[in-house]
Scaffold this active site. Structure first.
Site, mmCIF file in Angstrom:
data_model
loop_
_atom_site.group_PDB
_atom_site.id
_atom_site.type_symbol
_atom_site.label_atom_id
_atom_site.label_comp_id
_atom_site.label_asym_id
_atom_site.label_seq_id
_atom_site.Cartn_x
_atom_site.Cartn_y
_atom_site.Cartn_z
ATOM 1 N N GLY A 177 0.553 -1.370 -0.067
ATOM 2 C CA GLY A 177 0.403 -0.358 0.503
ATOM 3 C C GLY A 177 0.398 1.547 0.226
ATOM 4 O O GLY A 177 1.832 1.124 -0.017
ATOM 5 N N HIS A 440 3.531 27.699 -20.414
ATOM 6 C CA HIS A 440 4.011 27.124 -21.196
ATOM 7 C C HIS A 440 5.608 27.449 -21.213
ATOM 8 O O HIS A 440 6.068 28.291 -20.954
ATOM 9 C CB HIS A 440 4.114 26.780 -22.647
#
Length: 461
Positions: A177, A440
């Site tokens: 987990g 960007h």
């Protein structure tokens, strides 16, 4: 005898956030906490210390694998005790910050372990305090396996794994987990040979299956070994080492593996010992959780419960949301938690993040859906930073385009997922994300591209 509008039992993320919100809303508030510091498991022996070690070892891995590619020359070595000191400093800064917030908001810290002798009263030590309302935020503790005794030296829980005296040559992690994979990653980067034994035939139970498969491939490439579909039978200690015996679920064949340390990460269970809930008449679930209604009220009037002590995912931010909601309810407002939009994050490298429905869930529901995917290999920033492994996956309703879930494995996944969380909270469609201008070059462009892939198609794939 002091009297309050609200007494919160437990100063973890759920408890301290509940107390601060209640104080902001004008309620005279106190918090019961028996630790020497505030912050509960998360800040003291959970979220914060583990993330400190993850960060330190991630920097180590960066020097080992990417520095030379960027024209950087550096010799690194590990001072384990100093790294542990850095971890402890991180804990101190955060727990101290919570104590400052208590003073700022005039919240009383009732130091000691609390119990509820009757509705409206909380006993701390020899003192009994009155409260119009009580919120139980007692958290959880590590659970173990039959035949496996945790000594916090050789066989450790997540708590002991944060304070090992030395870096083990070999470590076995029982349970694939979140906790096991995060701490397993820490020790793998430090040079330990790490083997993860998992009862199921896949890692990260509950995670979108495609994401889990890719996650396992990446961790395997990093050197973590996996034994899946195996039931641990026991752990034996001899001469400071451990032998872990397990049985293959498929054919019943038994095998064993030796290790210098064994990390037991088989989940957590609610911690309600000593509160006196049985005598008080508080109803519990079959799993030992406190039963609550939609407003966090228990079966006893004036007593509420939140966080790991009640049903739902055992996540600090889920507890925080519940803490805020119950404080608002007690102040006469309409507190609410949207359980459909609670993100989950694995802070490995790369990170893994998820929110909403998985493909498996949608198939079980028989719901028509579309998938939009975009690989980080197509993201300019990720390629430049050697972070191109992984992808963004968005699931949307086939007819309405409404976002139903998102699953990310890649750089900064734990931060990127929140763009989708906000979109889902407002009922947005994938097109809404796709038409939102993204700077960007950023990792977040991968989220936009996955949203575009739900429509006409991604631009850079």
């Amino acid at each position: 005898m002091a009297s309050y509008d609200l007494i919160v039992i437990g100063a973890g993320p759920g408890g301290y956030v509940c107390a601060i919100k209640a104080a902001q809303l004008g309620l005279k508030t106190a918090v019961v906490e028996g630790r020497e510091t505030l912050g509960g498991t998360c800040l003291n022996v959970g979220c914060i210390p583990s993330k400190a070690l993850l960060h330190a070892t991630e920097m180590l891995a960066e020097t080992q694998h990417n520095f030379a590619k960027m024209g950087l020359t550096a010799e690194t070595s590990v001072d384990w005790q100093k790294m542990l000191s850095y971890k402890d400093e991180s804990i101190g800064q955060n727990t101290g910050g919570v104590e400052f917030l208590f003073k700022k908001n005039k919240i009383d810290w009732l130091k000691g372990w609390g119990s509820i002798p009757e509705a409206g009263k909380v006993k701390v030590g020899d003192e009994v305090h009155e409260a119009k309302n009580i919120v139980i935020a007692s958290g959880s503790e590590p659970s173990s396996l039959k035949g496996v005794e945790i000594d916090e030296k050789t066989v450790v829980s997540s708590t002991g794994a944060l304070t090992l005296g030395s870096i083990p040559e070999k470590m076995v992690v029982i349970g694939a987990g979140v906790i096991g994979l995060e701490l397993g990653s820490v020790y793998r980067r430090l040079g330990s040979e790490v083997t993860v034994i998992e009862y199921l035939d896949h890692i990260t139970p509950g995670l979108d299956a495609e994401l889990a498969r890719n996650f396992q491939k990446i961790l395997t490439k990093q050197g973590i070994q996996f034994v899946l579909g195996a039931a641990v039978q026991g752990v034996e200690l001899a001469d400071g080492r451990a032998t872990v015996t397990y049985e293959a679920r498929k054919d019943g064949e038994t095998a064993s593996i030796e290790a210098d340390a064994v990390l037991v990460s088989t989940g957590r269970r609610p911690f309600t010992d000593g509160l006196g809930l049985a005598d008080l008449g508080v109803k519990m679930t079959d799993r030992g959780q406190i039963e609550v209604d939609a407003h966090f009220a228990t079966s006893v009037a004036g007593v509420y419960a939140i966080g790991d002590a009640v049903p739902g995912p055992m996540l600090a931010h889920k507890a925080e949301d519940e803490g805020i909601a119950v404080a608002e309810i007690l102040a006469g407002q309409a507190g609410h938690v949207n359980y459909e939009v609670i993100p989950a994050v694995v802070y490995t490298h790369p990170e893994v993040a998820s929110v909403g429905a998985s493909e498996e869930t949608l198939k079980e529901q028989g719901r028509a859906y579309k998938v939009g995917k975009f690989p980080f290999m197509g993201n300019a920033r990720a390629k430049a930073n050697f972070q191109a492994e992984g992808f963004v996956k968005i699931l949307v309703d086939k007819e309405t385009d409404r976002i139903l879930g998102a699953h990310i494995i890649g750089p900064m996944a734990g931060d990127l997922i929140h763009e989708v969380c906000v979109a889902m909270e407002f009922g947005a469609a994938a097109e809404d994300l796709a038409r939102t201008c993204h700077a960007h070059p950023t990792y977040s462009e991968a989220v936009r591209e996955a949203a575009l892939a739900c429509g006409d198609g991604a631009i850079h794939a």
